[in-house]
Scaffold this active site. Structure first.
Site, PDB file in Angstrom:
ATOM      1  N   GLU A  19     -11.436  -3.506  -2.463  1.00 54.59           N
ATOM      2  CA  GLU A  19     -10.487  -2.542  -3.012  1.00 54.59           C
ATOM      3  C   GLU A  19     -10.310  -2.822  -4.499  1.00 54.59           C
ATOM      4  OE1 GLU A  19      -6.910  -3.202  -0.561  1.00 54.59           O
ATOM      5  OE2 GLU A  19      -8.316  -4.194   0.769  1.00 54.59           O
ATOM      6  N   HIS A  66       0.803  -1.226   0.000  1.00 55.02           N
ATOM      7  CA  HIS A  66       0.000   0.000   0.000  1.00 55.02           C
ATOM      8  C   HIS A  66       0.842   1.285   0.000  1.00 55.02           C
ATOM      9  CE1 HIS A  66      -3.431  -2.500   0.356  1.00 55.02           C
ATOM     10  NE2 HIS A  66      -3.570  -2.567   1.657  1.00 55.02           N
ATOM     11  N   HIS A 104      -9.666   2.278   0.437  1.00 52.34           N
ATOM     12  CA  HIS A 104      -9.600   1.199   1.420  1.00 52.34           C
ATOM     13  C   HIS A 104     -10.639   1.358   2.536  1.00 52.34           C
ATOM     14  CE1 HIS A 104      -7.952  -2.045   3.770  1.00 52.34           C
ATOM     15  NE2 HIS A 104      -6.853  -2.153   3.033  1.00 52.34           N
TER      16      HIS A 104
HETATM   17  C1  GLA Z   1      -5.119  -5.058   2.587  1.00 52.05           C
HETATM   18  C2  GLA Z   1      -4.137  -6.148   2.669  1.00 52.05           C
HETATM   19  C3  GLA Z   1      -4.349  -6.805   3.952  1.00 52.05           C
HETATM   20  C4  GLA Z   1      -4.209  -5.836   5.075  1.00 52.05           C
HETATM   21  C5  GLA Z   1      -5.197  -4.800   4.959  1.00 52.05           C
HETATM   22  C6  GLA Z   1      -5.063  -3.775   6.068  1.00 52.05           C
HETATM   23  O1  GLA Z   1      -6.381  -5.551   2.383  1.00 52.05           O
HETATM   24  O2  GLA Z   1      -4.214  -7.062   1.619  1.00 52.05           O
HETATM   25  O3  GLA Z   1      -3.420  -7.817   4.097  1.00 52.05           O
HETATM   26  O4  GLA Z   1      -2.966  -5.229   5.043  1.00 52.05           O
HETATM   27  O5  GLA Z   1      -5.037  -4.186   3.706  1.00 52.05           O
HETATM   28  O6  GLA Z   1      -4.754  -4.319   7.261  1.00 52.05           O
END
Ligand code: GLA
Length: 354
Positions: free
Chosen positions: A317, A104, A178
């Protein structure tokens, strides 16, 4: 549009909250810190409004520790294996913030920067244009990336995200949103009863560090087959290698675009049966990460005293597939100078049943 102060970011910049509303009474509160959606109030089948996203009351809580609650994620949403990729023969090393991998956007991704916000109202609805210029080398990425993301709340209860970016050197880009949803309202119970339908015949199998194993897998006969309405919790406890690797659902679904890459298509339909709330996700993206809130464990105290226990929220997402810079078979996430990155996703809210 109402604007009020949300405090001061760690860098000293003032941060605001903007309240978007429509005639049907839907309301989204958005801050220019990380483009975070702070709250989203939508009606249930009896016309009762509740907040359907997880988050905090105060800016300090987002700054201290947030699992990307409500945030705008970039420069690359999802993981890049070992934070490394090769582009035009040169190797780049990104910040690693998820074990050995990059997740991210790194240590200080787009979710932790202050965006410039410009409110607007037009015949589509009411919204905010968020702009951020990410410097060359930020978190290890090549090129100055100028990102512009427009959030619009429409008259028909949709929240629309339009992403745009340009660069002065080739770079990977994969922007997403997100938000964690709990359509029962106020994050008071787990999300396992939500009934979801996903327009995906295939998913991305992952290893124990959540990096793609390579070939896409058919969902047929697996707990990842949501082509017919199925409760999130119906198979989440099955003894399945992929559910073990993700600690539940934390996987990218490959969306069926009907042969039209880049077309806006229905990716997901979600029904919360007790309130009748429905959320549809439409996107131009080829993939959607389905995350069932597996890392929530009751340690984060959210809005109005809510305690976010295991699987009290889920995220959908929309994005390109994980680790694309190292996966030549996946759709490319490379943006070159002179090109425009464009992507659109919308979440539309309605109700079902009487
Ligand atoms: C995304 C990732 C997860 C986690 C979440 C936040 O969905 O794929 O593994 O990091 O963000 O915790």
């Amino acid at each position: 549009m109402e604007r009020s102060s949300f405090g001061t970011a760690p860098g000293g910049q003032p941060v605001d909250v903007y309240t978007l509303t429509n005639r049907q009474g839907m309301e989204a509160r958005v801050t220019n810190y990380g483009g975070i959606i702070l709250s989203l109030r939508v009606p249930d089948r009896d016309g009762r409004f509740d907040d359907v996203v997880l988050g905090y009351d105060a800016l300090a809580d987002y700054v201290a520790e947030s699992p990307y609650f409500g945030a705008l994620v970039g420069r690359y949403g999802n993981r890049i294996a070992r934070g490394r990729f090769t582009l035009d023969g040169r190797q780049y090393t990104l910040a690693t913030n998820n074990g050995v991998n990059h997740l991210h956007g790194g240590l200080k991704g787009f979710d932790k920067v202050v965006w410039t916000a410009a409110p607007f109202e037009n015949d589509q609805g009411m919204g905010l244009v968020l702009t951020y210029v990410s410097p060359d080398g930020e978190e290890g990425y090549p090129g100055t990336l100028t990102a512009r993301v427009t959030y619009t709340l429409t008259a028909d209860n949709a929240l629309v995200f339009d992403y745009h970016a340009t660069t002065d050197r080739p770079t990977p880009v994969n922007l997403t949103q997100h938000s964690y949803f709990n359509l029962a309202g106020d994050g008071q119970r787990d999300i396992l009863g939500h009934v979801v339908t996903f327009n995906a015949d295939r998913f991305v199998p992952i290893d124990a560090t959540s990096i793609p194993l390579g070939p896409l897998r058919d969902v047929t006969g697996t707990p990842f087959d949501f082509r017919r309405p199925t409760a999130i919790g119906a198979r989440i406890q099955q003894d399945d290698e992929q559910l073990r690797n993700g600690l539940g659902y934390d996987h990218s679904l490959v969306l069926d675009k009907g042969g039209q890459p880049g077309a806006l298509t229905l990716a997901a339909h979600v029904l919360e049966p007790t309130t009748g709330r429905v959320m549809e996700v439409h996107t131009t993206e080829p993939g959607m990460q389905f995350y069932s809130g597996n890392f929530l464990d009751g340690t984060l105290k959210g809005k109005r005293g809510a305690v976010y226990h295991h699987r009290f929220g889920f995220a959908l997402e929309t994005q390109h597939l994980p680790d694309s810079p190292n996966q030549p078979a996946f759709p490319s996430t490379l943006l070159r100078p002179g090109e425009e990155y464009r992507s659109r996703t919308l979440y539309r809210f309605s109700v079902s049943g009487a």
